[in-house]
Enzyme design. Structure first.
Site, PDB file in Angstrom:
ATOM      1  N   LYS A   1       0.831  -1.206   0.000  1.00  0.00           N
ATOM      2  CA  LYS A   1       0.000   0.000   0.000  1.00  0.00           C
ATOM      3  C   LYS A   1       0.865   1.256   0.000  1.00  0.00           C
ATOM      4  O   LYS A   1       0.657   2.165  -0.790  1.00  0.00           O
ATOM      5  CB  LYS A   1      -0.949  -0.025   1.207  1.00  0.00           C
ATOM      6  CG  LYS A   1      -1.910   1.135   1.248  1.00  0.00           C
ATOM      7  CD  LYS A   1      -1.436   2.198   2.200  1.00  0.00           C
ATOM      8  CE  LYS A   1      -2.367   3.395   2.175  1.00  0.00           C
ATOM      9  NZ  LYS A   1      -1.899   4.447   3.104  1.00  0.00           N
TER      10      LYS A   1
ATOM     11  N   ASP B   1      -6.324   0.639   0.705  1.00  0.00           N
ATOM     12  CA  ASP B   1      -6.346   0.744   2.161  1.00  0.00           C
ATOM     13  C   ASP B   1      -7.706   0.265   2.657  1.00  0.00           C
ATOM     14  O   ASP B   1      -8.488  -0.269   1.887  1.00  0.00           O
ATOM     15  CB  ASP B   1      -6.078   2.182   2.602  1.00  0.00           C
ATOM     16  CG  ASP B   1      -7.079   3.128   1.973  1.00  0.00           C
ATOM     17  OD1 ASP B   1      -8.235   2.725   1.774  1.00  0.00           O
ATOM     18  OD2 ASP B   1      -6.713   4.264   1.662  1.00  0.00           O
TER      19      ASP B   1
END
Length: 222
Positions: free
Chosen positions: A120, A138
């Site tokens: 991420k 996320d």
DNA sequence: AACTCGGGGCA
DNA sequence: TGCCCAGAGTT
């Protein structure tokens, strides 16, 4: 959800949040990387309060290595998971100096080799610092994608990312990432999502069932 | 897949 | 007070 519907849903979200963008304060790839690393499990607002003074004291990777770990911990103490993050930052700086000539690497594989930088974080860095299209998944992006039916409920984070990349044009990956985050943070919230005023409710499987459940509850309690 | 780290924000 | 959160690493 078919391609036309997804296009309509994403366009509607774009109209809801025309100013969606990365909200972390930073002046270069290095500061962005530190800021994203710090942002795990806490809001950008909190990170910005800390980095506002942090980035004055620490300007280069070497600056982070010139202080004892305890001092760096103390400087980011207001952020959750601060002990892990402080240790990771020093290891990251050591690695950036030793292997990358003091610069944050541009390649995704090199970024994820840095301690504290996962998939991420790496996606956020390449897309926001190096203009390489990426969709960072996320909790917001994951939740929204699954509620809308763009991904399945039991899909892994990586599977959600793959489906989004397949269904969104490459040159819109980064902006779509930011729009979905704003949509998830301010509208399609984890608790009490605003389904009752949602312009794409008719395309949202979970939203419709939520509204139906709320309606049923109201009629039984009356 | 489940667990841990952790202070801050919010109800 | 209690619960969750712009994750990553380990088991």
């Amino acid at each position: 959800m078919n391609a036309v519907t997804i296009r309509h849903v994403l366009n509607t979200i774009a109209e809801m949040f025309p100013d969606a963008r990365c909200e972390l304060n930073h002046r270069n790839p290095f500061e962005l990387t530190i800021a994203v690393l710090l942002s795990a499990q806490c809001t950008d607002e909190t990170v910005n309060k800390v980095t506002a003074t942090l980035f004055d004291k620490y300007r280069t990777p070497q600056d982070y290595l010139n202080v004892p770990l305890e001092e760096l911990e103390n400087d980011i103490r207001r952020i959750g998971l601060f002990r892990n993050k402080a240790a990771n930052i020093q290891k990251l700086c050591r690695l950036v100096i030793d292997k990358h000539n003091g610069e944050i690497p541009r390649k995704h594989e090199e970024l994820t080799e840095l301690p504290g930088v996962g998939r991420k974080t790496a996606n956020v860095v390449v897309s926001n610092a190096f203009d390489e299209p990426a969709i960072a998944v996320d909790t917001h992006v994951e939740r929204v994608s699954k509620r809308l039916g763009i991904a399945k409920a039991d899909d892994s984070v990586l599977e959600v990312e793959k489906k989004l990349m397949r269904k969104v044009p490459r040159d819109e990956w980064t902006i779509t990432h930011h729009r979905l985050i704003f949509f998830g943070r301010y509208h399609c919230k984890a608790q009490n999502p605003k389904c009752d005023v949602c312009p794409i409710l008719e395309h949202c499987k979970e939203g419709k069932s939520r509204m139906k459940a709320a309606l049923k509850k109201r009629s039984t309690t009356k």
